[in-house]
Design an enzyme around this catalytic site. Structure first.
Site, PDB file in Angstrom:
ATOM      1  N   ASP A   1     -11.295   2.119   3.030  1.00 48.06           N
ATOM      2  CA  ASP A   1     -11.280   0.763   2.912  1.00 48.06           C
ATOM      3  C   ASP A   1     -12.937   0.382   2.777  1.00 48.06           C
ATOM      4  OD1 ASP A   1      -8.980  -0.903   2.838  1.00 48.06           O
ATOM      5  OD2 ASP A   1      -8.853  -0.677   5.090  1.00 48.06           O
TER       6      ASP A   1
ATOM      7  N   GLN B   1      -5.159  -1.358   9.493  1.00 51.12           N
ATOM      8  CA  GLN B   1      -4.804  -2.635   9.003  1.00 51.12           C
ATOM      9  C   GLN B   1      -5.473  -3.846   9.871  1.00 51.12           C
ATOM     10  OE1 GLN B   1      -3.391  -3.074   5.965  1.00 51.12           O
ATOM     11  NE2 GLN B   1      -3.933  -5.148   6.464  1.00 51.12           N
TER      12      GLN B   1
ATOM     13  N   LYS C   1       0.828  -1.226   0.009  1.00 46.39           N
ATOM     14  CA  LYS C   1       0.145  -0.078   0.090  1.00 46.39           C
ATOM     15  C   LYS C   1       0.958   1.318  -0.041  1.00 46.39           C
ATOM     16  CE  LYS C   1      -3.803  -2.300   2.383  1.00 46.39           C
ATOM     17  NZ  LYS C   1      -4.300  -2.995   3.236  1.00 46.39           N
TER      18      LYS C   1
END
Ligand code: NAP
Length: 285
Positions: A118, A95, A51
Site C-alpha cells: 500500500d 484494510q 482487490k
C-alpha cells in the site's frame, strides 16, 4: 473533452501484470497478497472484494485474515510480524480504517517495508521524496493517478498542477510524485484561503477531499485536465466525486468519471506493487 477511462487503462495494465505473474509462476514464484480485515465496514468489504477480484484476474494468491471489532493493536501487530516472516507472502495489506481503539500507526509501522504494497510505511513514503528512482512501493492511489496520466500521454513536466487535499495516503505522496516529474505543484487543503484562485491556474487539477461539488465550473480554466479522486456516496446510493462533473467537463480537455476513473487505478496499482514486491523479494529486477 476526453474521458480518462480508469477501467479501460486498468484492464490493459492488469493484462500486462498477468503476463508477469505467469513468468514468475513458471520460475516457481507464486506472488501472494495477505490481507488483514477488521470488522465488517461495508466500504471496506467492497474494497476488499475489488482487490480480491483483481488478484484472481492476474493470478496473485490471496490470503485473508479476518478479525472482530474487538481486536487489539498487539494482536494485529503479531499477525503482521508473522506475515513479515512468511516467505510465501510478498505483500501485506491492512484494510483501513481500523477501529478507533486500535493505534493504526503502530500497525502500519510493523509492516516490513519490502512487503508494504500500500506504500503507507514512513520508509516507503520517505523514499518517495528523494527522487522518482526511489519510488519502490509508492502509495497506490497517487501511483494510479500517475499511471492514468502516463497512459493518456499527459506530461506533467513544467505544468501547473494543483492538488486539493493533503492527506498522507493521497495528497502528500501525489504531490511528491508530481514534483519528481518536474511539475510545478501547489497543494491546497482545508485552510487554503481562496481555493478557486489556485484551481483556476491549474493545467492539471487533482482533487482528493471527499466533498460533493467542491470544484465547480467557475473554478477551472478552459482545457484543464481533471483527476477526481474523491468518492462520495449520495443518499440515493450513487457514487460521485468532488467535482461537479457536468459543469467542469464543459471546460475540461480530459476528466475522470466517478466511478471508473481513479478508483480502479488504485486497485490496479496495488497489483503492480504486489508483483513488484514479489520480484524484489526474489532479487528479480
Ligand atoms: P482525508 O484524509 O479526509 O483528507 C481529505 C483532505 O481534504 C485533507 O487534506 C483536508 O484538509 C482536505 N479538505 C477538507 N475539506 C476541504 C475543503 N473544503 N477544501 C480543500 N481541502 C479540504 O481523505 P483521503 O483519505 O485523502 O481521501 C480523500 C477522498 O479521496 C475521499 O473522498 C476518499 O474516499 C477518496 N479516496 C479515493 C481513493 C480512490 O481509490 N479513488 C483512494 C483513497 C481515497 P485537512 O486535513 O486540513 O482537514
Amino acid at each position: 473533452m476526453e474521458i480518462l477511462d480508469g477501467r479501460k487503462v486498468s484492464k490493459e495494465i492488469l493484462l500486462e501484470l498477468a503476463g508477469e505473474v505467469d513468468l514468475l509462476v513458471q520460475n516457481g514464484i507464486e506472488p501472494k497478497l495477505a490481507v488483514i480485515l477488521v470488522g465488517n465496514n461495508p466500504a471496506s468489504l467492497s474494497y476488499i472484494r475489488q482487490k480480491q477480484k483483481s488478484c484472481n484476474a492476474i493470478g496473485v494468491q490471496w490470503e485473508q485474515f479476518d478479525y472482530g471489532e474487538d481486536v487489539t493493536t498487539e494482536e494485529l501487530i503479531k499477525r503482521v510480524e508473522q506475515l513479515n516472516d512468511d516467505d510465501s507472502v510478498h505483500g501485506i495489506l491492512v484494510q483501513l480504517p481500523l477501529p478507533a481503539h486500535v493505534y493504526t500507526p503502530d500497525v502500519i509501522r510493523a509492516i516490513d517495508p519490502k512487503k508494504d504494497v500500500d506504500g503507507f510505511t514512513a520508509y516507503n513514503l520517505g523514499k518517495m521524496f528523494l527522487s522518482k528512482d526511489f519510488e519502490d512501493l509508492a502509495s497506490c492511489t497517487p501511483l494510479g493517478v500517475i499511471r492514468l496520466l502516463e497512459r493518456y500521454n499527459i506530461d506533467v513536466k513544467g505544468k501547473e498542477v494543483v492538488v486539493v487535499g493533503h492527506s498522507n495516503i493521497v495528497g502528500k505522496p501525489l504531490a511528491a510524485m508530481l514534483l519528481n516529474r518536474d511539475a510545478t505543484v501547489t497543494v491546497c487543503h482545508v485552510h487554503t484561503k481562496d481555493l478557486a484562485s489556485h484551481t483556476k491556474r491549474a493545467d492539471i487539477l487533482c482533487v482528493a477531499v471527499g466533498k460533493v461539488n467542491l470544484i465547480t465550473e467557475d473554478m477551472v480554466k478552459d482545457g484543464v485536465v481533471v483527476v477526481d479522486i474523491g468518492i462520495n456516496r449520495l443518499e440515493n446510493g450513487n457514487l460521485v466525486g468532488d467535482t461537479d462533473f457536468e459543469g467542469v467537463s464543459k471546460k475540461a480537455s480530459y476528466i475522470t468519471p466517478v466511478p471508473g476513473g481513479a478508483g480502479p487505478m488504485t486497485v490496479t496499482c496495488l497489483m503492480e506493487n504486489t508483483v513488484r514486491a514479489a520480484k524484489r523479494l526474489n532479487n528479480i529486477t
